[in-house]
Motif scaffolding. Structure first.
Motif, PDB file in Angstrom:
ATOM      1  N   UNK A  27      46.688  -3.323  31.798  1.00  0.00           N
ATOM      2  CA  UNK A  27      46.152  -4.611  32.230  1.00  0.00           C
ATOM      3  C   UNK A  27      45.711  -5.497  31.066  1.00  0.00           C
ATOM      4  N   UNK A  28      45.758  -4.967  29.848  1.00  0.00           N
ATOM      5  CA  UNK A  28      45.292  -5.705  28.674  1.00  0.00           C
ATOM      6  C   UNK A  28      45.963  -7.068  28.496  1.00  0.00           C
ATOM      7  N   UNK A  29      47.286  -7.192  28.624  1.00  0.00           N
ATOM      8  CA  UNK A  29      47.891  -8.530  28.454  1.00  0.00           C
ATOM      9  C   UNK A  29      47.374  -9.552  29.472  1.00  0.00           C
ATOM     10  N   UNK A  30      47.199  -9.126  30.720  1.00  0.00           N
ATOM     11  CA  UNK A  30      46.696 -10.027  31.758  1.00  0.00           C
ATOM     12  C   UNK A  30      45.274 -10.472  31.444  1.00  0.00           C
ATOM     13  N   UNK A  31      44.435  -9.520  31.073  1.00  0.00           N
ATOM     14  CA  UNK A  31      43.040  -9.833  30.741  1.00  0.00           C
ATOM     15  C   UNK A  31      42.980 -10.723  29.503  1.00  0.00           C
ATOM     16  N   UNK A  32      43.811 -10.439  28.525  1.00  0.00           N
ATOM     17  CA  UNK A  32      43.836 -11.238  27.298  1.00  0.00           C
ATOM     18  C   UNK A  32      44.202 -12.692  27.599  1.00  0.00           C
ATOM     19  N   UNK A  33      45.240 -12.889  28.384  1.00  0.00           N
ATOM     20  CA  UNK A  33      45.635 -14.255  28.732  1.00  0.00           C
ATOM     21  C   UNK A  33      44.553 -14.967  29.536  1.00  0.00           C
ATOM     22  N   UNK A  34      43.917 -14.242  30.454  1.00  0.00           N
ATOM     23  CA  UNK A  34      42.839 -14.842  31.240  1.00  0.00           C
ATOM     24  C   UNK A  34      41.675 -15.265  30.346  1.00  0.00           C
ATOM     25  N   UNK A  35      41.275 -14.369  29.439  1.00  0.00           N
ATOM     26  CA  UNK A  35      40.175 -14.700  28.521  1.00  0.00           C
ATOM     27  C   UNK A  35      40.528 -15.881  27.626  1.00  0.00           C
ATOM     28  N   UNK A  48      40.496  -7.516  22.681  1.00  0.00           N
ATOM     29  CA  UNK A  48      41.635  -6.653  22.339  1.00  0.00           C
ATOM     30  C   UNK A  48      41.279  -5.683  21.215  1.00  0.00           C
ATOM     31  N   UNK A  49      40.608  -6.189  20.192  1.00  0.00           N
ATOM     32  CA  UNK A  49      40.228  -5.327  19.070  1.00  0.00           C
ATOM     33  C   UNK A  49      39.276  -4.224  19.523  1.00  0.00           C
ATOM     34  N   UNK A  50      38.325  -4.569  20.373  1.00  0.00           N
ATOM     35  CA  UNK A  50      37.382  -3.569  20.880  1.00  0.00           C
ATOM     36  C   UNK A  50      38.110  -2.524  21.720  1.00  0.00           C
ATOM     37  N   UNK A  51      39.065  -2.958  22.534  1.00  0.00           N
ATOM     38  CA  UNK A  51      39.806  -2.020  23.377  1.00  0.00           C
ATOM     39  C   UNK A  51      40.592  -1.027  22.522  1.00  0.00           C
TER      40      UNK A  51
END
Length: 70
Positions: A27-35, A48-51
């Motif tokens: 789900x990282x790409x979706x969350x990244x784009x939303x943020x 992203x770096x923290x993840x």
């Protein structure tokens, strides 16, 4: 706990960690784009770096714990 119980416990923990982070990275790409769209590109980059760092931190902490308790 005997040796096989310890190995089984370690395998279950490793599978849980891999599945948890697998879901996170799925789900990282979706969350990244939303943020990035709602807040800032910098907020998305920090998330992203923290993840990614958390993935390595979990295994590092687990290895330290195991070394200390053997």
């Amino acid at each position: 706990m005997n040796g096989s119980g310890t190995n089984k416990s370690a395998a279950i923990a490793a599978i849980a960690i891999i599945l948890g982070f697998g879901l996170l990275f799925f789900i990282l790409p979706t969350v990244t784009l939303w943020l990035a769209n709602h807040y800032s590109v910098w907020v998305a980059a920090v998330f992203d770096a923290i993840a990614v760092l958390a993935f390595f931190l979990i295994f590092w902490l687990r290895a330290r714990y195991q070394r200390r308790h053997r």
